[in-house]
Structures are given as structure tokens and as C-alpha cells.
Design a protein around this motif. Sequence first.
Motif, PDB file in Angstrom:
ATOM      1  N   SER A  24    -113.250 -63.861 -73.473  1.00 50.96           N
ATOM      2  CA  SER A  24    -113.287 -64.666 -71.834  1.00 50.96           C
ATOM      3  C   SER A  24    -112.264 -64.004 -71.055  1.00 50.96           C
ATOM      4  CB  SER A  24    -113.124 -66.279 -72.154  1.00 50.96           C
ATOM      5  OG  SER A  24    -111.960 -66.251 -72.974  1.00 50.96           O
ATOM      6  N   ILE A  29    -112.235 -70.965 -65.829  1.00 49.68           N
ATOM      7  CA  ILE A  29    -112.466 -71.924 -66.744  1.00 49.68           C
ATOM      8  C   ILE A  29    -113.695 -72.417 -66.944  1.00 49.68           C
ATOM      9  CG2 ILE A  29    -111.708 -74.373 -67.351  1.00 49.68           C
ATOM     10  CD1 ILE A  29    -109.400 -72.244 -67.972  1.00 49.68           C
ATOM     11  N   GLU A  45    -108.945 -63.395 -75.673  1.00 50.43           N
ATOM     12  CA  GLU A  45    -108.289 -63.221 -74.564  1.00 50.43           C
ATOM     13  C   GLU A  45    -107.466 -61.804 -74.948  1.00 50.43           C
ATOM     14  OE1 GLU A  45    -108.164 -64.188 -71.628  1.00 50.43           O
ATOM     15  OE2 GLU A  45    -110.112 -65.786 -72.008  1.00 50.43           O
ATOM     16  N   GLU A  50    -102.435 -65.214 -69.383  1.00 50.35           N
ATOM     17  CA  GLU A  50    -103.863 -65.873 -69.258  1.00 50.35           C
ATOM     18  C   GLU A  50    -104.397 -66.729 -70.252  1.00 50.35           C
ATOM     19  OE1 GLU A  50    -108.155 -64.404 -68.130  1.00 50.35           O
ATOM     20  OE2 GLU A  50    -106.724 -62.997 -68.193  1.00 50.35           O
ATOM     21  N   LYS A  54    -105.162 -70.794 -69.822  1.00 46.71           N
ATOM     22  CA  LYS A  54    -106.584 -71.445 -70.510  1.00 46.71           C
ATOM     23  C   LYS A  54    -106.223 -72.436 -71.524  1.00 46.71           C
ATOM     24  CE  LYS A  54    -109.144 -67.340 -68.879  1.00 46.71           C
ATOM     25  NZ  LYS A  54    -109.835 -66.447 -68.815  1.00 46.71           N
ATOM     26  N   LEU A  58    -108.281 -76.014 -71.525  1.00 44.74           N
ATOM     27  CA  LEU A  58    -109.620 -76.201 -72.242  1.00 44.74           C
ATOM     28  C   LEU A  58    -109.493 -77.193 -73.366  1.00 44.74           C
ATOM     29  CD1 LEU A  58    -110.568 -72.659 -71.406  1.00 44.74           C
ATOM     30  CD2 LEU A  58    -112.227 -74.585 -71.021  1.00 44.74           C
ATOM     31  N   TRP A  64    -108.498 -69.794 -80.558  1.00 42.23           N
ATOM     32  CA  TRP A  64    -107.999 -68.494 -79.780  1.00 42.23           C
ATOM     33  C   TRP A  64    -107.696 -67.338 -80.623  1.00 42.23           C
ATOM     34  CZ3 TRP A  64    -109.596 -68.736 -74.716  1.00 42.23           C
ATOM     35  CH2 TRP A  64    -109.645 -69.977 -74.095  1.00 42.23           C
TER      36      TRP A  64
END
Length: 219
Positions: A24, A29, A45, A50, A54, A58, A64
Amino acid sequence: MSIKKNYKNIKDQLSSHVELVAVSKTHPISAIQEVYDLGQKVFGENKVQELVEKYALLPQDIQWHLIGHLQTNKVKYIAEFIDTIQSVDSEKLLNEINKEAGKHNRKIKVLLQVKIAEEDTKFGLEMEEAENLFKKFIDGEFPNVEITGLMGMATFTEEENQVRKEFEKLKSLFDNLSKIKPLQTLSMGMSDDFPIAIECGANSIRVGSAIFGSRDYSI
């Protein structure tokens, strides 16, 4: 196609044993939330800043993955929440992850990034370096880290035979290390080459533009 159609198209190509990491980076978002609402829980990511931004905005059950090159001085910003760091390319970085994970009383899953591409711009451990690091892990040198697999990026080329040969090289190392201690994750393949990666044994792929469309590099 829409994000929804793109996502369904990718998922329809995957068997149940292949994990999809939705990359992403640079996407807003709203786009990530749309893919999340379709059932996707694993996102990747490239950049720490960043990722941190996020993460705060989220759903908290997102897993992640940091897939980009990681500087040691930035590990502390993600150590509390990161699920997996796929881009461990040095013993120095592994030591730092181990230290920061210990501060939060948790184990962080990592993949050793192995350099299989011919391009000088690609990061990664040499095969022998990866094997030596894995043996140190087996010997208990990194108690707050769990090496769960390997990650690699093939050369950006239209020569499918070269891409296949590079993926097969990483699969061979994965199999050899798994004889010492079973590994779970072989992360190979992106939007352009994931079908080849899966043929070569990948059980995790990192797909961005084929889901989200072209990136907005102005972000």
C-alpha cells in the motif's frame, strides 16, 4: 479496473496456501480501507514514517509488514506494533530489531532478505551470510526475534528464464535452511512476476500496483 475488481482478480489466482501482502505504499488511507473491507488483513509498506502514520489511522487488526530497506535508527518507531519485517539485510539490523523488540517484551517476526537479482540497486544478504545469520539465530543469539523465512526480489527484466532461475536459487536456500529448522515463509514475487514466483515455490507474494493501480509518487 476498480480496486475491488483488481483485488478479486489477484485473489482468484491464488491457492489458499499463498499469502497476499497488499503493498500500500504511497496509496491513500481510503484505498487501503477499501481493500481491508474486502477482507484483506496483511499490508506492506516501504517507509517507516508512512507506515507509522497509516498505522495510527487504520484498523488495529491489520498485520503490517515492512518490506522496504530499513535503517537501524528507525526500528524503534515500529517495534511496538510491526507484525513482520521482511527486509532484514544485515546482522547489525537484526541486532537492533532484537534490542527494540526486547524493550516491548515481544518477539518480532523477520524474513532474511537475500540478494538474488543482478541489479546493484537491490539490497540483500549473500546466500552464505543468510545461512550464517540463521545458524546464529538457531544458537539463540537473537531471543526477541523469530526468523520465519526468506524474502527476495528478482531482476527487473522481461527475461522469464532469468527471473525463474533467481527465484529457484532462493527456494533452494529456503529448503536447505528448513532442514536445520523449518521455515514458514518464502516471500517472492510482485505484481509483474508473482505467477512465476508461485511456480517456483513462493507462499507469500507482495502485490501493489496490480491491486491499487499506479502509484502517486507526489505523496
